[in-house]
Design a protein around this motif. Structure first.
Motif, mmCIF file in Angstrom:
data_model
loop_
_atom_site.group_PDB
_atom_site.id
_atom_site.type_symbol
_atom_site.label_atom_id
_atom_site.label_comp_id
_atom_site.label_asym_id
_atom_site.label_seq_id
_atom_site.Cartn_x
_atom_site.Cartn_y
_atom_site.Cartn_z
ATOM 1 N N SER A 319 6.036 -6.171 5.501
ATOM 2 C CA SER A 319 6.564 -5.255 6.517
ATOM 3 C C SER A 319 7.658 -4.359 5.951
ATOM 4 C CB SER A 319 7.106 -6.042 7.716
ATOM 5 O OG SER A 319 8.141 -6.930 7.299
ATOM 6 N N ALA A 320 8.229 -4.751 4.802
ATOM 7 C CA ALA A 320 9.251 -3.919 4.164
ATOM 8 C C ALA A 320 8.665 -2.609 3.652
ATOM 9 C CB ALA A 320 9.902 -4.681 3.009
ATOM 10 N N LEU A 321 7.344 -2.580 3.464
ATOM 11 C CA LEU A 321 6.674 -1.351 3.021
ATOM 12 C C LEU A 321 6.313 -0.542 4.265
ATOM 13 C CD1 LEU A 321 4.345 -2.933 0.301
ATOM 14 C CD2 LEU A 321 6.707 -2.130 0.062
ATOM 15 N N ALA A 322 7.319 0.037 4.875
ATOM 16 C CA ALA A 322 7.167 0.646 6.197
ATOM 17 C C ALA A 322 6.266 1.876 6.205
ATOM 18 C CB ALA A 322 8.541 1.016 6.750
ATOM 19 N N LYS A 323 6.137 2.562 5.061
ATOM 20 C CA LYS A 323 5.306 3.768 5.011
ATOM 21 C C LYS A 323 3.941 3.515 4.375
ATOM 22 C CE LYS A 323 9.064 7.144 5.105
ATOM 23 N NZ LYS A 323 9.667 8.341 4.465
ATOM 24 N N LEU A 324 3.590 2.253 4.216
ATOM 25 C CA LEU A 324 2.312 1.903 3.602
ATOM 26 C C LEU A 324 1.160 2.344 4.505
ATOM 27 C CD1 LEU A 324 1.245 0.343 1.076
ATOM 28 C CD2 LEU A 324 1.000 -1.637 2.586
ATOM 29 N N GLU A 325 0.293 3.216 3.987
ATOM 30 C CA GLU A 325 -0.842 3.714 4.758
ATOM 31 C C GLU A 325 -2.166 3.109 4.313
ATOM 32 O OE1 GLU A 325 -0.904 7.947 4.633
ATOM 33 O OE2 GLU A 325 0.979 8.184 5.750
ATOM 34 N N SER A 326 -2.224 2.641 3.069
ATOM 35 C CA SER A 326 -3.475 2.104 2.535
ATOM 36 C C SER A 326 -3.212 0.787 1.814
ATOM 37 C CB SER A 326 -4.109 3.116 1.569
ATOM 38 O OG SER A 326 -5.259 2.570 0.960
ATOM 39 N N LEU A 327 -3.961 -0.242 2.190
ATOM 40 C CA LEU A 327 -3.863 -1.557 1.548
ATOM 41 C C LEU A 327 -5.257 -1.959 1.085
ATOM 42 C CD1 LEU A 327 -2.389 -4.202 0.825
ATOM 43 C CD2 LEU A 327 -2.857 -4.988 3.161
ATOM 44 N N ASP A 328 -5.439 -2.034 -0.223
ATOM 45 C CA ASP A 328 -6.741 -2.369 -0.803
ATOM 46 C C ASP A 328 -6.640 -3.751 -1.443
ATOM 47 O OD1 ASP A 328 -9.177 -2.525 -2.054
ATOM 48 O OD2 ASP A 328 -9.114 -0.494 -2.869
ATOM 49 N N LEU A 329 -7.234 -4.751 -0.787
ATOM 50 C CA LEU A 329 -7.161 -6.129 -1.270
ATOM 51 C C LEU A 329 -8.264 -6.470 -2.264
ATOM 52 C CD1 LEU A 329 -6.311 -7.912 2.104
ATOM 53 C CD2 LEU A 329 -4.748 -7.385 0.231
ATOM 54 N N ARG A 330 -9.154 -5.530 -2.542
ATOM 55 C CA ARG A 330 -10.187 -5.777 -3.545
ATOM 56 C C ARG A 330 -9.520 -5.941 -4.910
ATOM 57 N NH1 ARG A 330 -13.861 -0.639 -2.603
ATOM 58 N NH2 ARG A 330 -11.755 0.252 -2.573
ATOM 59 N N ASN A 331 -9.983 -6.886 -5.688
ATOM 60 C CA ASN A 331 -9.410 -7.244 -6.989
ATOM 61 C C ASN A 331 -8.068 -7.962 -6.860
ATOM 62 O OD1 ASN A 331 -11.487 -6.072 -8.596
ATOM 63 N ND2 ASN A 331 -10.574 -4.060 -8.282
ATOM 64 N N LEU A 332 -7.573 -8.121 -5.639
ATOM 65 C CA LEU A 332 -6.306 -8.823 -5.438
ATOM 66 C C LEU A 332 -6.523 -10.200 -4.822
ATOM 67 C CD1 LEU A 332 -4.000 -6.009 -3.973
ATOM 68 C CD2 LEU A 332 -4.646 -6.440 -6.333
ATOM 69 N N SER A 333 -7.626 -10.374 -4.134
ATOM 70 C CA SER A 333 -7.914 -11.629 -3.451
ATOM 71 C C SER A 333 -9.188 -12.214 -4.038
ATOM 72 C CB SER A 333 -8.081 -11.375 -1.945
ATOM 73 O OG SER A 333 -8.430 -12.554 -1.273
ATOM 74 N N LEU A 334 -9.077 -13.352 -4.720
ATOM 75 C CA LEU A 334 -10.210 -13.927 -5.438
ATOM 76 C C LEU A 334 -10.979 -14.916 -4.564
ATOM 77 C CD1 LEU A 334 -8.487 -14.514 -8.893
ATOM 78 C CD2 LEU A 334 -9.735 -12.517 -8.085
ATOM 79 N N PRO A 335 -12.286 -15.079 -4.835
ATOM 80 C CA PRO A 335 -13.135 -15.892 -3.956
ATOM 81 C C PRO A 335 -12.777 -17.365 -3.911
ATOM 82 C CG PRO A 335 -14.327 -15.230 -5.938
ATOM 83 C CD PRO A 335 -13.054 -14.441 -5.915
#
Length: 403
Positions: A319-335
Motif C-alpha cells: 500500500s506504500a506504493l500509492a501511485k502503482l498502476e500496474s502489478l505484474d506477478l508473472r515471473n514473481l510467483s512460482l507454482p
C-alpha cells in the motif's frame, strides 16, 4: 604470457578475413589458451558481418589502461561493434569488458562463449531491430544516454562513432573504474599518483541517492528486491546505492557459495531503506530481467534464471506504493510456492492492471474493492479463481504465463 609474441606473429597475417585452420593450429602450438583460440574460431572474423573484429593487441593496451586494467597481464584479441573488449589471460581465462555498462568479468571454459553470445544478442537488437547502421572497422555503435544511465536498451538512441575516441570517453565517464568480479588484473597506480575519486556534485539533490535515510522496508525480501529493481529501472534509485550494498558480497569470492551469496544479497537489500518520496512515484511493478543480470553480476553468481530467490511470498506493505498502476506477478510467483495472499491490495487507490502469476492465490475477493481496476490477467493454462467476484469477470483477459 609466453605465447604473446607467437600470437602476434600469426595475428599480423589477418586484417579483413577470418583466421585459417592453419593459423588457428599455429596458435594452439604456440600455447595460446584453448578458450581464446576457440572464441577466435567461433566468432573471430576480422569483420564478421560487422559485428565482431579481431584486433591488434598492441593497439588496445591504452584502452585497458584507461579502464584501470593491467595491460601487461592480458591482451585484447577481439572486440564487438558495441565496443566490448575480449582479452586473453593466463590460466585459460578471458577478460570480458563491457564498455557500455562499465562492467568486467573474468570467465573461463564454456562460460566465455556465453558472454560473447549475450553481447551478440544486444548487437542483433540494435543493428537489426532498431536498424542502426553497421560500423566500419574503425567505428563502433554507442548508446545515448549511456546504458549505465538508461538501464535498458529501449531508452537509448544508437549512433555510429569513432571507436578509439568513444572508448576513451566511456572510460572517462566511469573515471577508469570498472565494476568487476575478482580476478580482473588491476593496474597499479604509479608512485605518487592519487587514486581516482568521484567528482563532488554541486547539487545536493545529486548526492541524495547515496545518502542513508529512513524509509520503507518491505517484510518480504523478494518484494523488496522487485521494488528496488523497478525503482532502478525507472531511474528513481541510484545505481551507486545498490552497488554499495551488494559489491562487498561479490568481492568475497569463493568464501561464499552461490546460495550463500544470494541469501546475503537479499538480506542486504532488505535492510536498504527506500525513501517514501521515491517509492510514492513508482507506477509499475514487474520482473526486470536487466536488473537480474545486474544483481547477479554484482554478487558473482550466474543462475541462468533458474533460482527461486524471486519467489514472492507476501505483498505486505505494498500500500506504500500509492501511485502503482500496474502489478505484474508473472515471473514473481512460482507454482510450487505457498499461496499468495492478495488482501494487501484491497482498496488500492491507483491499480488499473493486475497480472496474476502461475503460483497459487489464496483469494481474489479483495480485488473487488479496487475501484480503479480495469484489467485482470490470468495466464493460459491457469484456472480462473473460483471465488472471482462477478463484477470482475468482464475484466479478465488471458495472457502468457511470463512477462
Amino acid at each position: 604470457m609466453a605465447y604473446f609474441d607467437q600470437f602476434l606473429e600469426v595475428h599480423s597475417l589477418t586484417t579483413e578475413r577470418a583466421f585459417t585452420a592453419a593459423e588457428l593450429s599455429a596458435m594452439k602450438n604456440a600455447g595460446v589458451p584453448e578458450v581464446t583460440v576457440g572464441l577466435l574460431e567461433r566468432f573471430g572474423f576480422a569483420n564478421a558481418s560487422q559485428r565482431y573484429f579481431t584486433v591488434n593487441p598492441l593497439e588496445h593496451a591504452a584502452l585497458l589502461d584507461a579502464w584501470g586494467v593491467d595491460s601487461t597481464r592480458c591482451f585484447v584479441f577481439m572486440r564487438s561493434a558495441l565496443g566490448a573488449l575480449f582479452a586473453s589471460m593466463d590460466d585459460d581465462k578471458i577478460l570480458c569488458l563491457d564498455a557500455q555498462q562499465g562492467v568486467s568479468n573474468v570467465v573461463e571454459g564454456e562460460i566465455a562463449p556465453l558472454y560473447v553470445a549475450m553481447d551478440m544478442f544486444s548487437l542483433n537488437n540494435l543493428l537489426d531491430e532498431k536498424g542502426a547502421a553497421p560500423p566500419a572497422r574503425s567505428q563502433m555503435v554507442t548508446l545515448t544516454p549511456p546504458l549505465s544511465k538508461a538501464k535498458v536498451f529501449d531508452k537509448c538512441k544508437t549512433e555510429v562513432v569513432d571507436f578509439v575516441e568513444e572508448s576513451m570517453r566511456l572510460a572517462e565517464l566511469r573515471q577508469g573504474k570498472l565494476k568487476s568480479y575478482e580476478g580482473v588484473p588491476k593496474r597499479k597506480a604509479a608512485p605518487g599518483q592519487a587514486k581516482a575519486t568521484p567528482h563532488a556534485s554541486a547539487n545536493p539533490k545529486d548526492q541524495s541517492a547515496a545518502t542513508k535515510v529512513e524509509g520503507i522496508r518491505f517484510p518480504d525480501r523478494a518484494l523488496q528486491l522487485f521494488v528496488v529493481a523497478n525503482l532502478w529501472k525507472q531511474g528513481l534509485l541510484g545505481e551507486d546505492v545498490i552497488t554499495e550494498a551488494l559489491e562487498p558480497i561479490g568481492n568475497r569470492g569463493d568464501d561464499l557459495d552461490e546460495d550463500e551469496k544470494i541469501d546475503a544479497a537479499l538480506e542486504a537489500l532488505s535492510q536498504l531503506p527506500l525513501p517514501s518520496k521515491v517509492t510514492s512515484k513508482l507506477d509499475s511493478l514487474a520482473f526486470v530481467l536487466d536488473f537480474e543480470i545486474f544483481f547477479e553480476r554484482l554478487i558473482g553468481v550466474e543462475t541462468g534464471g533458474e533460482a527461486d530467490y524471486k519467489d514472492l511470498r507476501s505483498l505486505d506493505g505494498i500500500s506504500a506504493l500509492a501511485k502503482l498502476e500496474s502489478l505484474d506477478l508473472r515471473n514473481l510467483s512460482l507454482p510450487y510456492g505457498p499461496e499468495l495472499d492478495l488482501a494487501p491490495l484491497a482498496k488500492h487507490p491507483a491499480l488499473k492492471t493486475i497480472m496474476l502469476g502461475v503460483g497459487a492465490i489464496k483469494s481474489v475477493k479483495s480485488l473487488a474493492t479496487i475501484s480503479t481496476l480495469e484489467r485482470l490477467g490470468v495466464p493460459h493454462g491457469i484456472d480462473v479463481p473460483p471465488d472471482l467476484p462477478k463484477k470482475l469477470a468482464p475484466l479478465v483477459v488471458r495472457v502468457d504465463d511470463c512477462g
